[in-house]
Design an enzyme around this catalytic site. Sequence first.
Site, PDB file in Angstrom:
ATOM      1  N   ARG A 148       0.878  -1.167   0.000  1.00 62.61           N
ATOM      2  CA  ARG A 148       0.000   0.000   0.000  1.00 62.61           C
ATOM      3  C   ARG A 148       0.917   1.219   0.000  1.00 62.61           C
ATOM      4  O   ARG A 148       2.014   1.186   0.561  1.00 62.61           O
ATOM      5  CB  ARG A 148      -0.899   0.029   1.245  1.00 62.61           C
ATOM      6  N   TYR A 192       6.306  -5.075   8.211  1.00 65.29           N
ATOM      7  CA  TYR A 192       5.979  -3.777   8.800  1.00 65.29           C
ATOM      8  C   TYR A 192       6.793  -3.632  10.085  1.00 65.29           C
ATOM      9  O   TYR A 192       6.601  -4.361  11.045  1.00 65.29           O
ATOM     10  CB  TYR A 192       4.488  -3.639   9.105  1.00 65.29           C
TER      11      TYR A 192
END
Length: 366
Positions: A248, A347
């Site tokens: 994203r 992440y």
Amino acid sequence: MKKYDYIFVGSGLYAGVFAYLACKKGKKCLVVEKRNHLGGNIYCEDMEGIHVHKYGAHIFHTSDRKVWDFVNSLAEFNRYTNSPVANYKGEMYNMPFNMNTFSKMWGISTPEQARAIIEEQRKAVQGEPKNLEEQAISLVGTDIYQKLIKGYTEKQWGRDCKDLPAFIIRRLPVRYIYDNNYFNDLYQGIPIGGYNVIIDRLFEGCEIQLGRDYLEDKEYYDGLGEKVVYTGMIDAYFGHCFGKLEYRSLRFETEVKDTDNYQGVAVVNYTDRETPYTRVIEHKHFEFGTQEKTVITREYPVSWEEGMEPYYPVNDEKNQELYRKYAEKAAQEENVIFGGRLGEYKYYDMDKVIAAALERAEKELQ
């Protein structure tokens, strides 16, 4: 003998920490960075005397004493505490979900009252949650989900909560105390003078090449160094041979406002679906600024496409399976160390990146 001991591809925190320790050991280091500045996503730009977080809010927090001592050896940190506010159609709620949130939402005053409401609303989901919507309701009930989670999450991921897997929200912090401190960590703050103070310290002693793409001239750079520390996209390193990993991305709109205080807090999350951005950052509040003007940034989540900055790995099962193939291939590269958010398709919070880089560099340089 090659000219450099290490070629660093990218100049974010992982490369910076590794390069810092390598230089201390007398190693010759070259940093090859695609952007026109060092520091990866923690880079700050000076506007109106304010340190603007160019790639979104970066608030340092950790419970790792070794990491905290390390960053404090590079810069002094202020006592900024992350206490974001959620705006749902003009209604303002404190984050994370705590007694201030519940009191505002339901007009109650005690933890017992809040628990009773949430427990009752959680019953709307029976059995194992099948998607993110059911998972969230099973954790915090329908009211909090509808006002503070649903719209924000759908904007973040670009799809309906019913179409997102439950595992994305494994837990949601709910506190039955009046406390707006977002992080549970022992230590948090912002470097005084902004993150560039840290960046400059980390890359002291390195040779730097900005605006250069390592992958476009891979053979040349490989010929210059004994080893490569690669912090770019792992699938790009291997020419996307198994296919492209998904990400994203984000788009930022930054503007100067002719006021000394625009929103009264560093971060406001917009949790309704209709507002196109997810949050507004007012940068001066990170450092308790008293400048006459202020700078705000609106943050819009977008689908990632080639040429855009990849911010968040899409860690669903399909992408994790693909990443495993690349990780196996990476393990066979004798003179290349893969690290950081893009190199490990993970992440990472800042403190975890630093911890990983410290561990890998210490092992490598012993």
